[in-house]
Every structure is written in C-alpha cells, then in structure tokens.
Design a protein around this motif. Structure first.
Motif, PDB file in Angstrom:
ATOM      1  N   PRO A   1      14.029   2.037  -8.552  1.00  0.00           N
ATOM      2  CA  PRO A   1      14.780   2.111  -7.287  1.00  0.00           C
ATOM      3  C   PRO A   1      15.119   0.747  -6.666  1.00  0.00           C
ATOM      4  N   CYS A   2      14.427  -0.311  -7.087  1.00  0.00           N
ATOM      5  CA  CYS A   2      14.698  -1.656  -6.560  1.00  0.00           C
ATOM      6  C   CYS A   2      15.954  -2.278  -7.171  1.00  0.00           C
ATOM      7  N   ILE A   3      16.352  -1.810  -8.338  1.00  0.00           N
ATOM      8  CA  ILE A   3      17.488  -2.424  -9.021  1.00  0.00           C
ATOM      9  C   ILE A   3      18.720  -2.398  -8.124  1.00  0.00           C
ATOM     10  N   ASP A   4      19.317  -3.556  -7.964  1.00  0.00           N
ATOM     11  CA  ASP A   4      20.523  -3.776  -7.175  1.00  0.00           C
ATOM     12  C   ASP A   4      20.331  -3.545  -5.677  1.00  0.00           C
ATOM     13  N   VAL A   5      19.077  -3.461  -5.217  1.00  0.00           N
ATOM     14  CA  VAL A   5      18.797  -3.316  -3.789  1.00  0.00           C
ATOM     15  C   VAL A   5      18.160  -4.596  -3.263  1.00  0.00           C
ATOM     16  N   LYS A   6      17.028  -4.985  -3.834  1.00  0.00           N
ATOM     17  CA  LYS A   6      16.305  -6.207  -3.480  1.00  0.00           C
ATOM     18  C   LYS A   6      16.249  -6.455  -1.969  1.00  0.00           C
ATOM     19  N   ASP A   7      15.696  -5.532  -1.234  1.00  0.00           N
ATOM     20  CA  ASP A   7      15.569  -5.643   0.221  1.00  0.00           C
ATOM     21  C   ASP A   7      14.741  -6.859   0.646  1.00  0.00           C
ATOM     22  N   LYS A   8      13.728  -7.203  -0.092  1.00  0.00           N
ATOM     23  CA  LYS A   8      12.850  -8.364   0.097  1.00  0.00           C
ATOM     24  C   LYS A   8      11.856  -8.243   1.249  1.00  0.00           C
ATOM     25  N   ALA A   9      11.748  -7.077   1.881  1.00  0.00           N
ATOM     26  CA  ALA A   9      10.712  -6.888   2.906  1.00  0.00           C
ATOM     27  C   ALA A   9       9.339  -7.080   2.279  1.00  0.00           C
ATOM     28  N   CYS A  10       9.203  -6.705   1.027  1.00  0.00           N
ATOM     29  CA  CYS A  10       7.925  -6.866   0.325  1.00  0.00           C
ATOM     30  C   CYS A  10       7.548  -8.335   0.184  1.00  0.00           C
ATOM     31  N   ILE A  11       8.524  -9.179  -0.058  1.00  0.00           N
ATOM     32  CA  ILE A  11       8.264 -10.615  -0.183  1.00  0.00           C
ATOM     33  C   ILE A  11       7.715 -11.167   1.123  1.00  0.00           C
ATOM     34  N   GLU A  12       8.296 -10.726   2.224  1.00  0.00           N
ATOM     35  CA  GLU A  12       7.856 -11.193   3.543  1.00  0.00           C
ATOM     36  C   GLU A  12       6.427 -10.756   3.859  1.00  0.00           C
ATOM     37  N   GLU A  13       6.012  -9.601   3.336  1.00  0.00           N
ATOM     38  CA  GLU A  13       4.670  -9.076   3.608  1.00  0.00           C
ATOM     39  C   GLU A  13       3.607  -9.609   2.653  1.00  0.00           C
TER      40      GLU A  13
ATOM     41  N   CYS B   1      -3.576  -6.054  -2.559  1.00  0.00           N
ATOM     42  CA  CYS B   1      -3.789  -5.774  -1.136  1.00  0.00           C
ATOM     43  C   CYS B   1      -2.970  -4.576  -0.663  1.00  0.00           C
ATOM     44  N   GLY B   2      -1.854  -4.290  -1.344  1.00  0.00           N
ATOM     45  CA  GLY B   2      -1.017  -3.157  -0.983  1.00  0.00           C
ATOM     46  C   GLY B   2      -0.077  -3.395   0.183  1.00  0.00           C
ATOM     47  N   ALA B   3       0.002  -4.609   0.698  1.00  0.00           N
ATOM     48  CA  ALA B   3       0.864  -4.888   1.849  1.00  0.00           C
ATOM     49  C   ALA B   3       2.339  -4.633   1.544  1.00  0.00           C
ATOM     50  N   CYS B   4       2.733  -4.793   0.319  1.00  0.00           N
ATOM     51  CA  CYS B   4       4.132  -4.635  -0.070  1.00  0.00           C
ATOM     52  C   CYS B   4       4.592  -3.181  -0.113  1.00  0.00           C
ATOM     53  N   GLU B   5       3.718  -2.308  -0.503  1.00  0.00           N
ATOM     54  CA  GLU B   5       4.082  -0.912  -0.768  1.00  0.00           C
ATOM     55  C   GLU B   5       4.696  -0.184   0.437  1.00  0.00           C
ATOM     56  N   PRO B   6       4.081  -0.201   1.617  1.00  0.00           N
ATOM     57  CA  PRO B   6       4.642   0.586   2.718  1.00  0.00           C
ATOM     58  C   PRO B   6       5.938   0.031   3.315  1.00  0.00           C
TER      59      PRO B   6
ATOM     60  N   CYS C   1       8.527  -1.163   1.549  1.00  0.00           N
ATOM     61  CA  CYS C   1       9.653  -1.002   0.629  1.00  0.00           C
ATOM     62  C   CYS C   1      10.536   0.156   1.083  1.00  0.00           C
ATOM     63  N   PRO C   2      11.785  -0.130   1.454  1.00  0.00           N
ATOM     64  CA  PRO C   2      12.652   0.939   1.981  1.00  0.00           C
ATOM     65  C   PRO C   2      13.103   1.954   0.942  1.00  0.00           C
ATOM     66  N   VAL C   3      12.994   1.624  -0.342  1.00  0.00           N
ATOM     67  CA  VAL C   3      13.413   2.558  -1.392  1.00  0.00           C
ATOM     68  C   VAL C   3      12.225   3.131  -2.159  1.00  0.00           C
ATOM     69  N   GLU C   4      11.009   2.896  -1.634  1.00  0.00           N
ATOM     70  CA  GLU C   4       9.779   3.421  -2.237  1.00  0.00           C
ATOM     71  C   GLU C   4       9.723   3.127  -3.732  1.00  0.00           C
ATOM     72  N   SER C   5       9.904   1.861  -4.056  1.00  0.00           N
ATOM     73  CA  SER C   5       9.954   1.418  -5.436  1.00  0.00           C
ATOM     74  C   SER C   5       8.653   0.792  -5.928  1.00  0.00           C
ATOM     75  N   ILE C   6       7.686   0.578  -5.032  1.00  0.00           N
ATOM     76  CA  ILE C   6       6.452  -0.109  -5.395  1.00  0.00           C
ATOM     77  C   ILE C   6       5.320   0.898  -5.562  1.00  0.00           C
ATOM     78  N   PHE C   7       4.651   0.798  -6.717  1.00  0.00           N
ATOM     79  CA  PHE C   7       3.582   1.731  -7.050  1.00  0.00           C
ATOM     80  C   PHE C   7       2.375   0.972  -7.559  1.00  0.00           C
ATOM     81  N   TYR C   8       1.187   1.480  -7.225  1.00  0.00           N
ATOM     82  CA  TYR C   8      -0.015   0.974  -7.875  1.00  0.00           C
ATOM     83  C   TYR C   8       0.145   1.335  -9.342  1.00  0.00           C
ATOM     84  N   GLU C   9      -0.201   0.441 -10.223  1.00  0.00           N
ATOM     85  CA  GLU C   9       0.054   0.616 -11.654  1.00  0.00           C
ATOM     86  C   GLU C   9      -0.378   1.982 -12.188  1.00  0.00           C
ATOM     87  N   GLU C  10      -1.531   2.464 -11.773  1.00  0.00           N
ATOM     88  CA  GLU C  10      -2.012   3.769 -12.239  1.00  0.00           C
ATOM     89  C   GLU C  10      -1.179   4.926 -11.696  1.00  0.00           C
TER      90      GLU C  10
END
Length: 108
Positions: free
Chosen positions: A8-20, A43-48, A50-59
């Motif tokens: 879901p991140c492809i071609d979106v790159k919102d970058k809110a995760c980078i800031e967190e 730490c999981g700071a990036c996950e919540p 992400c506006p496109v819910e593209s970040i997942f814990y690996e498992e």
C-alpha cells in the motif's frame, strides 16, 4: 523481528512514519519506503501513523504481501547498515518486487 512496509505504500510515500521514527531507520526509495531490519528497534511508533496501513510487524505481514519482507531484507543486504537514512540519503532504486508493481490508476 522488525517492521515491514508493504504494497500500500507504493507511490504514496506519506512519510509520517519517517517523522515518528526515533532511530532514523526508514529509508526512501523512488516509489516506496523501507524499514532497515537491523536498525529498527521495534518500537512500533511508525505503524499507527501510516495513513494507508502499510506497516506491519514482520510476523503479522499478510501472506499476500510476504514478498515485501524479503524485498526489504534484500535491499539492505546490498546497502549494508549506513547508520540511518539521513546519512544514506534516498535509495537509487527500488527492489524488483516494487518495480514490478504497476502504478495505481491516477498516479504516475
């Protein structure tokens, strides 16, 4: 274990995760972002944020996007561990998995 950014991140790159991200472990490719598995402190700071819910814990990465876990690891096998995305700058290219995904309608 680490966090993974999926399709879901492809071609979106919102970058809110980078800031967190407190450790600067999220790198920018031309079409999507990647989390460095050795630099991530889980730490999981990036996950919540992400506006496109593209970040997942690996498992918890959905099976349909499992290739993105492998792709992320392979990107950093080539790059190594430069000590943060600010030091490394943008990646020159995306992983082949990302390059193979057709752009979403209405996006270049």
């Amino acid at each position: 274990m680490t966090y993974v950014i999926a399709q879901p991140c492809i071609d979106v790159k919102d970058k809110a995760c980078i800031e967190e991200c407190p450790v600067d472990c999220i790198y920018e490719g031309p079409r999507m972002l990647y989390i460095h598995p050795d630099e991530c402190v889980d730490c999981g700071a990036c996950e919540p944020v992400c506006p496109v819910e593209s970040i997942f814990y690996e498992e918890d990465l959905p099976e349909k996007w499992s290739a993105f876990g492998t792709a992320s690891a392979e990107v950093f096998n080539e790059l190594g561990s430069p000590g943060g995305s600010t030091v490394a700058g943008p990646l020159a290219r995306d992983h082949a998995v990302v390059e193979g995904v057709t752009a979403a309608v209405g996006q270049a």
